[in-house]
Design a protein around this motif. Structure first.
Motif, short mmCIF file in Angstrom:
data_model
loop_
_atom_site.label_atom_id
_atom_site.label_comp_id
_atom_site.label_asym_id
_atom_site.label_seq_id
_atom_site.Cartn_x
_atom_site.Cartn_y
_atom_site.Cartn_z
N ARG A 81 0.84 -1.19 0.00
CA ARG A 81 0.00 0.00 0.00
C ARG A 81 0.88 1.25 0.00
NH1 ARG A 81 -3.01 3.19 3.71
NH2 ARG A 81 -5.17 3.54 3.00
N GLY A 82 0.54 2.20 -0.87
CA GLY A 82 1.26 3.47 -0.92
C GLY A 82 2.34 3.54 -1.99
N VAL A 83 2.66 2.42 -2.66
CA VAL A 83 3.67 2.51 -3.73
C VAL A 83 3.11 3.37 -4.85
CG1 VAL A 83 4.71 0.27 -3.18
CG2 VAL A 83 2.85 0.38 -4.84
N TYR A 84 4.00 4.01 -5.58
CA TYR A 84 3.57 4.98 -6.57
C TYR A 84 4.32 4.78 -7.89
CZ TYR A 84 7.69 7.14 -4.49
OH TYR A 84 8.94 7.36 -3.99
N ALA A 85 3.71 5.26 -8.96
CA ALA A 85 4.30 5.15 -10.30
C ALA A 85 3.62 6.16 -11.20
CB ALA A 85 4.14 3.73 -10.85
N GLY A 86 4.21 6.37 -12.37
CA GLY A 86 3.58 7.27 -13.34
C GLY A 86 4.41 8.51 -13.58
N ALA A 87 3.77 9.68 -13.47
CA ALA A 87 4.40 10.95 -13.84
C ALA A 87 5.26 11.48 -12.70
CB ALA A 87 3.33 11.96 -14.24
N MET A 88 6.27 10.73 -12.32
CA MET A 88 7.09 11.11 -11.15
C MET A 88 8.09 12.22 -11.46
SD MET A 88 7.75 7.47 -9.24
CE MET A 88 8.47 6.68 -10.67
N GLN A 89 8.29 12.55 -12.73
CA GLN A 89 9.22 13.62 -13.09
C GLN A 89 8.49 14.85 -13.62
OE1 GLN A 89 11.91 11.71 -15.81
NE2 GLN A 89 12.92 10.53 -14.21
N ALA A 90 7.20 14.95 -13.30
CA ALA A 90 6.41 16.08 -13.80
C ALA A 90 6.97 17.40 -13.31
CB ALA A 90 4.96 15.92 -13.37
N TYR A 91 7.59 17.43 -12.12
CA TYR A 91 8.13 18.68 -11.57
C TYR A 91 9.25 19.25 -12.42
CZ TYR A 91 11.96 15.77 -9.88
OH TYR A 91 13.03 14.92 -9.81
N LEU A 92 9.83 18.45 -13.35
CA LEU A 92 10.89 18.94 -14.23
C LEU A 92 10.33 19.70 -15.42
CD1 LEU A 92 13.17 15.77 -14.23
CD2 LEU A 92 13.61 17.94 -13.05
N GLY A 93 9.05 19.57 -15.66
CA GLY A 93 8.40 20.32 -16.74
C GLY A 93 8.89 19.92 -18.12
N ASP A 94 8.95 20.94 -18.98
CA ASP A 94 9.30 20.69 -20.38
C ASP A 94 10.78 20.37 -20.60
OD1 ASP A 94 6.69 21.19 -21.01
OD2 ASP A 94 7.03 23.29 -21.56
N ARG A 95 11.59 20.46 -19.57
CA ARG A 95 13.02 20.17 -19.73
C ARG A 95 13.27 18.68 -19.94
NH1 ARG A 95 15.57 23.08 -14.66
NH2 ARG A 95 13.52 22.50 -13.80
N VAL A 96 12.28 17.86 -19.62
CA VAL A 96 12.36 16.42 -19.83
C VAL A 96 11.09 15.97 -20.55
CG1 VAL A 96 12.41 14.16 -18.69
CG2 VAL A 96 13.79 16.03 -17.79
N ARG A 97 11.27 15.09 -21.51
CA ARG A 97 10.10 14.58 -22.24
C ARG A 97 9.21 13.80 -21.27
NH1 ARG A 97 9.81 9.81 -25.92
NH2 ARG A 97 7.96 10.09 -27.23
N GLN A 98 8.00 14.25 -21.10
CA GLN A 98 7.11 13.69 -20.09
C GLN A 98 6.30 12.53 -20.68
OE1 GLN A 98 7.12 14.38 -16.92
NE2 GLN A 98 8.59 16.07 -17.04
N VAL A 99 6.88 11.35 -20.59
CA VAL A 99 6.19 10.13 -21.01
C VAL A 99 6.37 9.08 -19.92
CG1 VAL A 99 6.46 10.55 -23.49
CG2 VAL A 99 8.22 9.26 -22.25
N TYR A 100 5.49 8.09 -19.90
CA TYR A 100 5.65 7.00 -18.95
C TYR A 100 6.87 6.17 -19.33
CZ TYR A 100 0.89 8.08 -17.36
OH TYR A 100 -0.22 8.69 -16.85
N THR A 101 7.73 5.93 -18.35
CA THR A 101 8.97 5.18 -18.62
C THR A 101 8.80 3.68 -18.38
OG1 THR A 101 9.71 5.59 -16.36
CG2 THR A 101 10.41 7.16 -18.07
N ASN A 102 7.59 3.28 -18.00
CA ASN A 102 7.30 1.86 -17.82
C ASN A 102 5.80 1.65 -18.06
OD1 ASN A 102 6.08 2.80 -15.39
ND2 ASN A 102 8.05 2.57 -14.33
N SER A 103 5.37 0.42 -17.98
CA SER A 103 3.95 0.10 -18.12
C SER A 103 3.43 -0.41 -16.78
CB SER A 103 3.74 -0.98 -19.20
OG SER A 103 4.12 -0.50 -20.47
N LEU A 104 2.20 -0.02 -16.44
CA LEU A 104 1.58 -0.42 -15.19
C LEU A 104 0.29 -1.18 -15.49
CD1 LEU A 104 1.50 -0.18 -12.04
CD2 LEU A 104 0.12 1.89 -12.36
N ARG A 105 0.16 -2.36 -14.87
CA ARG A 105 -1.09 -3.11 -15.02
C ARG A 105 -1.52 -3.67 -13.67
NH1 ARG A 105 -0.18 -8.74 -15.65
NH2 ARG A 105 2.02 -9.25 -15.96
N VAL A 106 -2.80 -3.92 -13.59
CA VAL A 106 -3.41 -4.41 -12.35
C VAL A 106 -3.69 -5.90 -12.52
CG1 VAL A 106 -5.49 -4.26 -10.92
CG2 VAL A 106 -4.41 -2.18 -11.79
#
Length: 488
Positions: A81-106
């Motif tokens: 419980r509490g693990v996280y994934a996804g847009a973890m580098q959003a705080y870098l903005g446009d300086r980094v290409r904002q795409v998912y670096t892995n795939s997440l499935r349930v």
């Protein structure tokens, strides 16, 4: 994939370890701007898609995977419980290409707290400005350090290759210089011998016969057979005896040269029958200069050809005048790398090539693949020497389904199981301090997996370690269209 809305309370959000230190006002804002969502088993997001949300697991089980070649390789499986994934580098903005670096499935019904990427970035900058600066510095500093050390790795490899190439070029160049000096001396003696013959009691017919024999001798030198040591010794003894029986001085010195040129007793009998006994010694001496001259010119030709091959290999290895992405023959790339590394490999390590010559050309970045081959050969040589000076490096190519397999196999002590999962990590090395940066396999992984959409894996037991590179036969969508091979 969108989930189904679920109730969101600040108390439940605050129970997640990521948010447990936040104030009630901050938790209320998170719950107001974020949302709870339920997901049935299946994909949540896919690697390479625009990163729009941060996902925090509240309940259920998830699997993270990375795409390697055409396969999805599982990276993590958890119900924590509490693990996280996804847009973890959003705080870098446009300086980094904002795409998912892995795939997440349930894998079972699950519930997530979902925070939009823009909201996550804004909250990070507003609530934790110092932390954002630190994280930015860490992220970009790590990138810069890795790039700098990677460049250093390439420069070290280039320096090593340059030293090896210099050594390889020096041998044939020195041989050509020695042969040229000796050739000049022999030609001078031939001129003096010609003057002696011209002043001697030789008829025009005898001179014509001598010149004809000289031409036939030169032809025989060009077609000289390769003899075993025993055959050479036997023929040398026979020629020495014949020359001594016919009163030729220096028979012991002439015989080895004649044997090297492919001449035998039958040839000497033909010479004797053609020129007669009275001028035979002069004729044999004259023909000896002819043989030596031809052999020296062969040596010069062999040496300069070797130099030309080395220069071609260096050109092939560096790909200086080629398109960065083109259709390439992996065997040409492998051969140029092995030739460039021959001095480093040394004579005590046997190199075995098991090539499948029916393999098609493939779309590739050849200069970068040569860097991969260099890293893998260098590691194999180091492993072999760790277990002893002698060993075997086997380079094998084969077709593996819809990919090309390039395998480097060494007889070293192997990769211990406890570090096998770490060898592709940046800066991890088993070499002594100052002898390795720990980026060779990381760089190779990035070139093979990220740039060529292939796979790099290792199988190892003591005495049999295999690094396998799998490369696709066709270009991946979005790759630069490869240019065809052009003659140079």
């Amino acid at each position: 994939m969108s989930g189904r809305p679920a109730p969101c309370t600040p108390e439940e959000v605050g129970s997640l370890f990521l948010f447990e230190e936040l104030s009630p006002e901050q938790l209320a804002r998170l719950c107001g701007e974020g949302r709870m969502e339920r997901f049935d088993p299946g994909p949540v997001y896919t690697e390479g898609e625009p990163a729009t949300c941060l996902y925090v697991l509240v309940e259920g089980s998830v699997v993270l995977s990375r795409r390697v070649g055409g396969d999805d390789v599982e990276v993590s499986r958890t119900s924590q419980r509490g693990v996280y994934a996804g847009a973890m580098q959003a705080y870098l903005g446009d300086r980094v290409r904002q795409v998912y670096t892995n795939s997440l499935r349930v894998t079972e019904p699950a519930r997530f707290f979902v925070l939009p990427a823009d909201t996550f970035a804004g909250i990070m900058r507003e609530w934790f400005p110092m932390a954002v600066h630190l994280l930015e510095g860490l992220f970009f500093g790590s990138k810069s350090t890795q790039a700098a050390v990677g460049q250093r790795e390439r420069l070290l490899a280039l320096g090593s290759l340059s030293a090896g190439l210099t050594h390889e070029l020096n041998n044939p160049a020195a041989a050509a210089v020695r042969a040229t000096a000796t050739l000049r001396e022999r030609v001078a003696k031939m001129r003096r011998k010609l003057a002696v013959i011209a002043e001697g009691p030789f008829s025009r017919e005898a001179l014509a016969q001598l010149i004809e024999i000289q031409e036939r001798t030169a032809e025989r030198v060009a077609k000289a057979p390769v003899l075993s040591p025993i055959e050479s010794a036997d023929r040398e003894d026979a020629l020495t005896d014949w020359l001594e029986d016919h009163g030729i001085e220096g028979a012991w010195r002439l015989a080895p040269t004649f044997v090297q040129a492919g001449l035998d007793v039958d040839w000497l009998e033909q010479v004797a029958a053609t020129v007669g006994e009275d001028i035979l010694p002069g004729a044999v001496g004259w023909l000896n200069y002819t043989v030596e001259t031809e052999l020296l010119m062969d040596e010069i030709a062999d040496s300069t050809t070797r130099i030309s091959h080395l220069v071609d290999a260096a050109k092939q290895y560096s790909q200086l005048d080629r398109a960065p992405h083109r259709i390439a023959d992996v065997h040409e790339l492998l051969d140029s790398t092995l030739l460039m590394l021959s001095a480093k490999i040394g004579p005590r390590i046997e190199v075995v090539k098991e090539y499948d010559r029916t393999l098609p050309l493939i779309p590739a970045y050849p200069a970068e693949l040569n860097q991969v081959w260099t890293n893998l050969v260098d590691n194999a040589v180091a492993a072999i020497r760790e277990g002893g000076e002698h060993g075997t490096l086997t380079v094998r190519t084969a077709r593996h389904d819809d990919r090309v397999l390039v395998e480097f196999r060494d007889t070293g002590p192997g990769v211990p199981p406890e570090i096998r999962d770490r060898i592709f990590d940046p800066f991890f090395t088993t070499k002594p301090v100052g002898q390795g940066t720990g980026l060779g396999l990381d760089i190779s992984w990035r070139i093979v997996v990220n740039k060529h959409h292939g796979a790099l894996r290792v199988e190892s037991v003591p005495g049999d370690t295999r690094f396998q590179v799998l490369l696709p036969l066709t270009a991946a969508p979005g790759d630069t269209p490869p240019t065809p091979e052009e003659p140079v």
